[in-house]
Design a protein around this motif. Structure first.
Motif, short mmCIF file in Angstrom:
data_model
loop_
_atom_site.label_atom_id
_atom_site.label_comp_id
_atom_site.label_asym_id
_atom_site.label_seq_id
_atom_site.Cartn_x
_atom_site.Cartn_y
_atom_site.Cartn_z
N SER A 268 0.88 -0.99 -0.43
CA SER A 268 0.08 -0.08 -0.43
C SER A 268 0.98 1.23 -0.02
O SER A 268 1.02 2.02 -0.25
CB SER A 268 -0.93 0.22 1.30
N ARG A 269 1.86 1.26 0.45
CA ARG A 269 2.75 2.30 1.10
C ARG A 269 3.58 2.45 -0.46
O ARG A 269 4.21 3.96 -1.36
CB ARG A 269 3.76 2.31 1.99
N LEU A 270 4.43 1.47 -1.38
CA LEU A 270 5.17 1.32 -2.49
C LEU A 270 3.77 2.12 -3.62
O LEU A 270 4.35 2.38 -4.32
CB LEU A 270 5.26 -0.14 -2.43
N LYS A 271 3.01 1.42 -3.50
CA LYS A 271 1.68 1.43 -4.23
C LYS A 271 1.10 2.99 -4.49
O LYS A 271 1.46 4.05 -5.42
CB LYS A 271 0.45 0.88 -4.54
N ALA A 272 1.46 3.86 -3.66
CA ALA A 272 1.18 5.04 -3.24
C ALA A 272 2.73 5.89 -3.71
O ALA A 272 2.66 7.26 -4.36
CB ALA A 272 0.82 5.95 -2.01
#
Length: 432
Positions: A268-272
């Motif tokens: 979720s953090r990497l996708k952002a």
């Protein structure tokens, strides 16, 4: 064949020593040819007439010795070093016999030499410097470049010697001697390439199939260099100090981060940060299954908490925990995965417990029955402990881009047979 012969690998040091000594003898003979009046075309030639050498001979001799000086010095040093060690071993044998009165307590000189790992590294130029220990590829590349340059210069010298061989006996003699020495230099390079192949193009003992492997398979890594998180003194490649390492090189991840989830943040953090980013997945399976994957492709499981597909964890520790629960394991694969369109779900939403208040039966069926395949490429499940996160992909052929494989110690005897795990032991001096 020698490529699968541990005895040949262990005794290649003797071959390197012999090649170095032969290089030293050829080098000495070429010097003798240049200064000997008897080999000059006119017998009045002597060392004081060196200034009268033709340009071709002078240039050839210069190139010849630039390419030979290291091998020549190594041959001389190996000879002196072996003689010194041999004398020390013989003295130790005599001392042991005198002290104990029994020949049974003595150690053979050759046996002592064979166990002296620092001497092995000295002969083969395998520096034990911190910048090399975790990066055998760099060590072998530098050595190969050096030997290739020596071969190039030696070839130029041979050509120049040949061009004057008809008119100058020194050129003719040096042409033949230098040509013979090229065999020893080429032999050294071939032994180095073999050494490189055993380490960086490693093949575990369990893989006895032909070398027709998937193009996605990058390499096997020997288990003893994987997960070395205690290398705090590394120069260059090392364990990353930051929580989320940005190095996506699979060998780096395997060696320094395989036991942690630091190589990447939660999806979720990497996708952002980057919606098109690839993800690194850790997959544990049986050793025989890993070999099958290397020679073909991943195969989807028919069932699981996230439905049909190939399952990955964020670390080998997380993958092993799941494998132990299913009583499978023996190898782990680290892969670069193209996530595509991702459906994220919380474990508490699809996993029923006595205290669970967020369980959703509809969502459970959507995930468990693989209904997410219709619109999504990947299903990512978040755990309370983010190091235990896992994800499932539906199409391994298009989504898995590349991988490296590590066979566990119990299923790979080659590391012990070849002595790879002790090759850098017995470090008397820091770099040797």
């Amino acid at each position: 064949m020698c490529c699968n012969c541990p005895r040949f690998y262990k005794y290649r040091i003797l071959l390197l020593a012999v090649l170095s000594l032969c290089e030293a003898l050829c080098g000495s003979f070429r010097v003798f040819i240049m200064i000997s009046p008897a080999i000059s075309k006119n017998e009045a030639f002597a060392i004081e007439n060196v200034a009268n050498l033709t340009d071709h001979i002078a240039i050839a001799f210069l190139l010849d010795w630039i390419s030979s000086i290291m091998a020549f010095l190594m041959g001389i040093m190996v000879l002196l070093f072996i003689a010194m060690i041999q004398c020390m071993c013989c003295f130790a044998c005599v001392y042991a016999i005198v002290r104990t009165g029994s020949k049974a307590n003595r150690k053979g000189c050759c046996e002592s030499l064979g166990a002296f790992k620092a001497l092995h590294r000295f002969i083969s130029f395998d520096c034990n410097c911190p910048c090399y220990r975790a990066r055998p590829k760099l060590r072998f590349r530098l050595r190969a470049i050096f030997l290739s340059l020596c071969i190039l210069l030696r070839g130029m010298a041979i050509y120049l010697y040949w061009s004057v061989s008809k008119s100058d006996r020194r050129g003719q003699s040096n042409f033949y001697t230098c040509s013979v020495s090229m065999i020893f230099l080429a032999g050294t390079l071939l032994l180095d390439l073999y050494h490189y192949g055993v380490w960086w193009c490693y093949t575990p003992s369990i893989d006895t199939r032909c070398h027709c492997r998937s193009r996605k398979h990058k390499r096997y890594l020997p288990y003893h260099i994987v997960g070395k998180e205690n290398r705090k003194d590394m120069i260059g490649d090392r364990e990353c100090a930051v929580r989320d390492c940005r190095n996506r090189h699979l060998s780096h991840v395997a060696i320094f981060h395989s036991e942690s989830y630091h190589p990447q943040p939660r999806w979720s953090r990497l996708k952002a940060e980057d919606p098109a980013a690839t993800y690194i997945g850790f997959h544990v399976t049986k050793a025989s299954s890993a070999v099958s994957i290397v020679h073909s492709e991943f195969h989807r499981s028919s069932q699981g908490m996230l439905g049909k597909g190939v399952y990955f964890a964020r670390s080998t520790a997380g993958a092993r925990a799941k494998a132990e629960a299913g009583k499978s394991g023996g190898a782990f694969i680290i892969a670069v995965v193209k996530m595509g369109k991702v459906f994220e779900v919380d474990k508490r939403q699809i996993y029923r417990t006595k205290t669970s208040r967020t369980f959703d039966k509809t969502l459970h069926d959507f995930v468990f029955e693989s209904k997410w395949h219709a619109k999504y490429d990947t299903c990512y499940m978040n755990h309370d402990d983010e190091s235990k996160d896992e994800f499932c992909i539906k199409d391994p052929e298009s989504q898995i881009l590349k991988w490296v494989v590590v066979i566990e110690k119990e299923y790979d005897t080659k590391v012990k047979e070849y002595g790879l795990d002790t090759e850098f032991d017995s470090t008397v001096c820091y770099c040797v």
